[in-house]
Scaffold this active site. Structure first.
Site, short mmCIF file in Angstrom:
data_model
loop_
_atom_site.label_atom_id
_atom_site.label_comp_id
_atom_site.label_asym_id
_atom_site.label_seq_id
_atom_site.Cartn_x
_atom_site.Cartn_y
_atom_site.Cartn_z
N LYS A 178 -55.45 -22.43 -1.52
CA LYS A 178 -56.50 -22.71 -2.08
C LYS A 178 -57.67 -21.65 -2.27
CE LYS A 178 -56.24 -27.81 -2.17
NZ LYS A 178 -56.64 -29.14 -1.63
N GLY A 179 -57.38 -20.89 -1.36
CA GLY A 179 -58.71 -19.79 -1.32
C GLY A 179 -59.18 -19.93 -0.13
N LEU A 193 -51.66 -18.72 4.22
CA LEU A 193 -50.69 -17.66 4.18
C LEU A 193 -50.75 -16.76 5.41
CD1 LEU A 193 -50.58 -16.83 0.50
CD2 LEU A 193 -49.49 -18.83 1.67
N ASN A 194 -52.04 -16.35 5.73
CA ASN A 194 -52.21 -15.40 6.84
C ASN A 194 -53.37 -15.86 7.67
OD1 ASN A 194 -52.48 -13.44 8.82
ND2 ASN A 194 -53.13 -11.96 7.52
N PRO A 195 -52.64 -16.68 8.65
CA PRO A 195 -53.82 -17.63 9.48
C PRO A 195 -54.82 -16.64 10.48
CG PRO A 195 -51.66 -18.32 9.97
CD PRO A 195 -51.46 -17.06 8.96
N GLY A 204 -68.62 -7.46 -0.58
CA GLY A 204 -69.13 -7.82 -1.81
C GLY A 204 -70.03 -9.17 -1.95
N ARG A 264 -52.09 -24.11 1.53
CA ARG A 264 -51.40 -23.44 2.50
C ARG A 264 -52.13 -22.37 3.06
NH1 ARG A 264 -45.72 -20.81 0.98
NH2 ARG A 264 -44.76 -20.78 3.19
N GLY A 266 -62.55 -17.75 0.77
CA GLY A 266 -63.56 -16.84 0.75
C GLY A 266 -64.74 -17.58 0.75
N GLU A 267 -64.84 -18.78 0.14
CA GLU A 267 -65.97 -19.66 -0.06
C GLU A 267 -66.14 -20.77 0.86
OE1 GLU A 267 -67.51 -18.09 -2.77
OE2 GLU A 267 -65.54 -16.99 -3.27
#
Lengths: 757, 342, 172
Positions: free
Chosen positions: A720-721, A649-651, A258, A647, A723-724
């Site tokens: 914190k996310g 969560l899934n490295p 996307g 943090r 994707g960007e």
């Protein structure tokens, strides 16, 4: 709720997590590697018709004729929809707006009027019994135009720039000036004044936009749709076509990429629904790759930057003025310049963001919207200033480190950027880098090293999650979010397993269906923060409920233990210090006479905590380039990026997100460019062959480091996310490395070889 | 895509007969990598496709007199990896491997490669004018987006380039194209096969109507030990050449006995200038010798807004290719066809 | 063009026999149907993806008579008698994953998953071709498969991991 949180919420940042923080393979992996995962254009239903879109050949003017009647006479053609015969849709602009569009614009309406708004906009839909018939018939459509002059050139129209008059979610207007940037600039010891430019870029996910609109016997629509927001699409379809939500279901279990292009409903959805309802027939409409260049894109930008530092190499003045294109009818707004008042300590700052309306499609958010654009220019200029001050560019950044968010005058919720600089530079081997360009060589190639800082806002939205625990001990958690390749299925399963105590293999997470409970669109890197926090909440409530029910069981299997004394693991409640005392969730449900336990939670952003802080992820990016001095060819041979993103969560998936975003950054630096023919008002390289994105051979060593951050302010998960943040700063690190290799400062992206000759 | 008819030819004579019968509306279908693409773009609109894939033209065979015959239907991949091609014509092998992708090379044929159409954006976009696609409609590339266009031998009607890598090597090797048609068989030297745009950009080669390419014949080559294909492009792979150079040197010690040079990405056909090559005869294989050759090759070049850089780039690529060729084919080991410093 | 006088009828269909994932199929196809569309729209084998439909991305890669090709550029009618292996046919139904599929999962060699079937078929085809030895070879010879998510480093790792096991399968 709040009491519960104070008891159970402490689990968030303990190191004892069973799933969170552990590299975990994608739960949807097997479906994706076997071809079983179905995307929007892959739901095959009986008696499906195919719509093929005809695109305009001119940018501005009026359609004077379309040979639709002739086309409808072709055997196998069911319908030709044009502006002349398209059924009426909602009258008001506001009915065409969606969650993401700007508040006051006029969204593009396909087949609405004879007036054209941009080249390659849809002007007809040919519906045929087969895809091939529709494609054939579409090739015979003849559209006549009365052409009018158009403007598509940002540079030529810069004088028409104006401040934004509209607003949209996710946009932060430029902060008011602080200090006096102009007089500080005049007085400063070291100064840089430069203009940077970046072309339009097109998202181009691998899967083209497609809509399979299944027309039910009762007139209900089931729409398999490529989108980043099923409920956004559902609401849009209902609003535009005057339908009831109960009659429109939008489904999107898998999304072939996307990057922002699917935040808003795309025009093939509009056309598919229009055709299906007009014909009372199931219809599939897919965009061609060429049509993937005919709607959203990262807007072209011109940025003027003035920076100054005092004799000690301290930043004293920042002026950043960005001009971006938008369409005639909507203001696309992204936060471009604010970062320049945020990244380093500086007392005198002036930031301006302006728009230029052109005869183009409305731009749309593209991976790290605004930040990728603004920080490329600003971090290039910082590099130029560091060299003026004869200071190592990493040292310069350290020296001017920002300890608080000066735009907001607030502390950061967390900011381990210094550790990012340390760890990434160490790993990269930055120490001893010669200050002067053209100092490093390998064989006959010039080598250059560049650094950049990156930043992205850590956002959180309201989200709702439902959890259903069934008598067999299996847990299904759901919310109408998306997995656009980011790993949502997997991370939500992990969070649910972590906080419910149900084993991973007994947890499933459902998404991509508008009939599920509310989720915002997947974008802005906020999905884990928003939906993930709600998953945590609902699972904590589930545990509390199970504990309460266990307490009522005959024989008191937990022996009167308090909530604080028990552990929830592997589908059991156990007394932590006496694990023999335990009861399975299935037993709890059975004893309570329940065939399932169903809970629903809405998680609001942590507004109170967040309001007093600046919440951002940060990165330090180091790049090495190798340049063939004669031919100008550039290879990005190494990138090391250290991420402070809260943090992790899934490295495993997080690393993949950052790797991919670095590839995007390399792509932005070296390759991507929509080549506009301003005479025709048309993007000409509308194919994967000529709109270049990196191929496998372009990508070499990339290393990702995660710097831990403990952050209880951003959201309940402390994440914190991902994707960007990975893309931000990559293009500037590469540009800075190219300068270090060659002594040539390329200020216009992409850095193609001709710019180095 | 148009509603073409499809027939499968059973023999060479049959294929030609069908093409004649199609009365100008027929096109041969081989690998399809370019033709099917153009069908989807509505650039190619044949009434009939004549499938020639089952014709007996898929062999690589030694020729009497020492050359090598490449059947028109041998795939690009099979040609590039053929041991005799690799040993005797490494320049050709590398040129092929520098083009397209592995998948496309598995499909594309040698005959089809000769007939590739230009990648000029305007030719491909039927919403825009293009003299090549629609004679008389104009050439927006001249004032438009012309990065992929030519700088040599262009005309006021067309500045498109021929996109093939393979053909550049074939030009340097002085290959001969064998064709069969209603009037019988004939041979066309590669230099005479492709044409310049002049006032007829829709005509791209000297094939007569209804002629079928049957093979590409490679004469004996003294250049195998010093051959190179240098391709400069916008990404590391899977991109058309901005500029490419096929270079072969015949050396006597350090002295050049003879030279072959052909350029891709700069003209409507692979660009050769034997007079420039002759400048090197008897000279030492040094950069000083190579520079005047590069200048001579680009004498009279005309750049446009977005491709003028190709003139300087082309000269540098020529010097690079000759420098690498002088080092020797074996010194430029790269199985994937890209040149790299050894 | 005056469509009233032009021939605007769909072209006549023809019969072809294709062996798809080991199953012989007798099919009636029109000349304008590509192998890709045949698989996706007529046979419900949607594992093979349409990324560009012009041979520019590799998402549609299948093994045609054991060679990797772009199925979007193949006219199905021209392949009478051929064998086709798609992502659905790499591993026998119900059996464990092909080593290449497993390696893609283990190495997280995809994100959105849309290019993945093409990448995997292409990787298997590449190993059969026998020209890839080093990571650089893999990068070059896999460059016909775009991945917009940018999973390239993990794709290379997966292919290296599965190379021996894939070779072993080919030789039996």
């Amino acid at each position: 709720m709040s009491l519960l949180k104070s008891i159970l919420g402490t689990a968030v940042n303990t190191d004892a997590a069973e799933h969170l923080g552990k590299p975990t393979r994608r739960v949807d992996g097997p479906a994706k590697v076997t071809g079983a995962a179905k995307y929007a254009a892959e739901f095959n239903v009986p008696n499906l018709a195919y719509g093929v879109i005809v695109s305009s050949g001119v940018a501005r003017g009026t359609i004077t004729s379309i040979n639709a009647a002739e086309i409808e006479a072709i055997p196998g053609v069911l319908k030709v929809l044009t502006h002349e015969n398209a059924p009426k849709t909602a009258w008001l602009d506001r009915s065409h707006r969606d969650q993401i569009s700007s508040k006051g614009g006029s969204p593009f309406r396909p087949l609405y009027q004879a007036e054209l708004q941009y080249s390659a906009q849809p002007v007809a839909l040919v519906v045929g019994e087969t895809f091939e018939i529709a494609r054939f018939a579409a090739s015979l459509v003849r559209v006549e135009y009365d052409e009018k002059p158009h403007e598509t050139d940002l540079h030529a129209n810069q004088a028409a720039a104006h401040p934004p008059t509209d607003n949209s979610g996710g946009y932060t207007p430029a902060p008011k000036p602080r200090g006096d940037a102009e007089s500080a600039f005049e007085k400063a010891a070291f100064r840089v004044e430069a203009e940077y430019s970046q072309p339009s870029e097109f998202h181009n996910p691998m899967e083209s936009y497609a809509s399979t609109c299944v027309y039910g016997e009762d007139g209900k629509l089931t729409i398999y749709q490529k989108t980043q927001g099923v409920q956004n699409c559902q609401a849009y379809v209902c609003s535009v076509f005057g339908l009831s939500k109960k009659d429109v279901q939008v489904i999107s279990p898998y999304v072939g990429g996307g990057f922002g292009s699917g935040l808003r409903p795309t025009y093939e959805l509009y056309l598919a629904v229009m055709a299906a309802t007009a014909l009372k027939h199931s219809v599939r409409v897919s965009m061609t790759r060429q049509q993937m260049f005919s709607f959203s894109h990262r807007p072209e930008a011109v940025q003027q930057i003035k920076l100054a530092a005092n004799g000690d190499g301290l930043l004293d003045s920042v002026t950043h003025h960005a001009f971006e294109e938008t369409s005639r009818k909507e203001e696309f707004l992204e936060t471009v310049v604010n970062w320049s008042g945020l990244l380093y300590t500086c007392p005198n700052v002036s930031l301006v963001h302006q728009l230029v309306n052109l005869d183009v499609a409305s731009p749309e958010s593209m991976r790290a919207p605004g930040a990728a654009t603004g920080i490329f220019a600003f971090e290039s200029a910082i590099d130029e200033l560091a060299y003026q001050a004869k200071t190592d560019p990493l040292e310069f950044r350290r020296k001017n480190y920002a300890e608080k968010d000066q735009n907001l005058d607030k502390p950061f919720s967390s900011k381990e950027l210094r550790a990012c600089y340390d760890q990434a530079s160490e790993r990269f081997g930055w120490q001893g880098r010669p200050l002067e360009p053209r100092s490093l060589r390998k064989g006959s190639d010039l080598i250059g090293w560049g650094v950049s800082t990156g930043c992205w806002e850590a956002m959180q939205q309201k989200a709702e999650v439902k959890a259903v625990l069934t008598a067999d001990g299996k847990l299904t958690v759901s919310s109408a979010t998306s997995d656009i390749g980011t790993g949502t299925y997997t991370v939500m399963t992990m969070i649910a397993a972590e906080f419910s105590g149900v084993a991973m293999e007994n947890v499933s997470f459902e998404l991509g269906d508008s009939s599920l409970v509310y989720s915002p669109v997947e974008g802005g890197s906020w999905t884990v923060a928003s939906v993930g926090s709600a998953v945590k909440s609902v699972c904590e409530e589930l545990r509390a409920k199970l504990f309460k029910l266990a307490g009522k069981m005959d024989g008191r299997p937990l022996g009167g233990a308090e909530l604080a004394d028990v552990t929830f693991v592997n589908g059991e409640v156990r007394v932590t210090k006496d694990p023999v005392k335990s009861v399975t969730y299935a037993e709890v449900l059975e004893a309570a006479g329940l065939d399932k336990l169903e809970l629903d939670t809405t998680e609001q952003p942590q507004l109170i905590k967040r309001a007093t802080h600046g919440c951002y992820s940060h990165s330090a990016v180091f790049a090495e380039v190798s340049v063939d001095e004669d031919l100008g060819t550039i290879h990005v041979t190494r990138v090391v990026s250290a991420i402070a993103g809260g943090r992790i969560l899934n490295p495993m998936a997080a690393r993949s997100q950052i790797l991919g975003a670095i590839v995007w950054g390399i792509s932005m630096a070296m390759a991507e460019e929509g080549l506009m023919d301003h005479g025709l008002g048309r993007c000409m390289n509308h194919s994967y062959a000529e709109y270049h994105v990196p191929v496998n051979a372009d990508i070499h060593d990339i290393e990702v480091i995660f710097v831990p951050e403990h952050d209880e302010i951003v959201n309940a998960l402390g994440a914190k996310g991902m994707g960007e943040i990975g893309i931000v700063g990559v293009a500037s690190a590469v540009a800075n490395a190219v300068w270090h290799a060659t002594g040539k400062r390329v200020r216009s992206l992409p850095i193609t070889l001709d710019k180095l000759l | 895509m148009i509603n073409f008819a499809y027939t499968r030819a059973t023999g060479i004579a049959d294929a030609i007969k069908e093409k004649v019968e199609a009365n100008g509306g027929g096109q041969f279908l081989a690998g399809g990598t370019n033709l099917v693409d153009l069908l989807k773009e509505n650039v190619a609109r044949p009434a009939r496709l004549i499938d020639i894939n089952r014709l007996p033209l898929a062999a690589v065979e030694p020729m009497s007199g020492g050359g090598l015959r490449l059947g028109a239907l041998v795939t690009n991949a099979d040609t590039a990896y053929h041991p005799e091609v690799q040993r005797r014509y490494p320049m050709l092998s590398r040129a092929i491997l520098a083009g397209a992708s592995a998948q496309l090379r598995n499909m594309a044929t040698n005959g089809g490669n000769l007939l590739q159409r230009t990648r000029c954006y305007y030719f491909y976009d039927v919403a825009t004018p293009c003299n090549k696609r629609q004679p008389g409609s104009g050439c927006p590339a001249i004032r438009g987006q012309n990065r992929v266009c030519g700088v040599l031998g262009t005309s006021a009607q067309c500045i498109a380039t021929h996109p093939s890598d393979m053909c550049v090597a074939l030009a340097a090797l002085e290959a001969v194209v064998r064709v069969s048609g209603p009037q019988g068989e004939r041979s066309i030297p590669i230099a005479e096969f492709h044409t310049l745009p002049s006032n007829t950009p829709h005509i791209e080669n000297t094939l007569s109507p209804d002629e079928l390419i049957t093979s590409i014949d490679l004469p004996e080559s003294p250049y195998a030990a010093h051959s190179v294909y240098t391709k400069v492009r916008d990404r590391a792979s899977y991109a058309f050449a901005l500029v490419s150079v096929a270079a072969g040197l015949e050396l006597d010690g350090d002295t050049i006995k003879s030279t072959r040079l052909a350029l891709g990405g700069v003209a409507h056909k692979p660009w050769r200038l034997p007079a420039a090559e002759a400048l090197l005869t008897g000279k030492p294989a040094t950069k000083e010798s190579f520079l005047p050759v590069a200048e001579a090759l680009f004498a009279g070049a005309q750049g446009y807004e977005h491709n003028a850089f190709k003139i300087e780039l082309g000269k540098r690529a020529v010097v690079r290719a000759l420098t690498l060729a002088a080092k020797g084919t074996a010194a430029i080991h790269d199985v994937n066809g890209q040149t790299a410093d050894a | 063009m005056n469509l009233a006088t032009a021939n605007a009828s769909p072209p006549a269909t023809q019969f072809v026999t294709l062996t798809i994932n080991g199953q012989q199929r007798h099919l009636e196809v029109a000349p304008w149907t590509t192998l890709l569309d045949l698989l996706r729209e007529y046979l419900d084998l949607t594992g093979t993806k349409k990324g560009c439909d012009h041979g520019q991305c590799g998402a549609c890669t299948v093994l045609l008579d054991s060679k990797r090709v772009n199925s979007c550029l193949v006219l199905a009618v021209a392949k009478d008698g051929s064998q086709v292996t798609t992502i659905e046919g790499l591993a026998a139904p119900g059996s464990e994953l092909h080593p290449m599929q497993q390696a893609f999962v283990d190495c997280d060699a995809f994100q959105c998953g849309y290019c993945t079937p093409g990448q995997i078929c292409s990787a298997v085809g590449m190993i059969r071709e026998g020209h890839a030895e080093t990571a650089d070879d893999i990068r070059e010879l896999m460059s016909g498969n775009l991945c917009r998510c940018g999973a390239y480093p993990n794709i290379v790792a997966a292919i290296e991991k599965a190379m021996d096991a894939t070779r072993a399968r080919l030789s039996v």
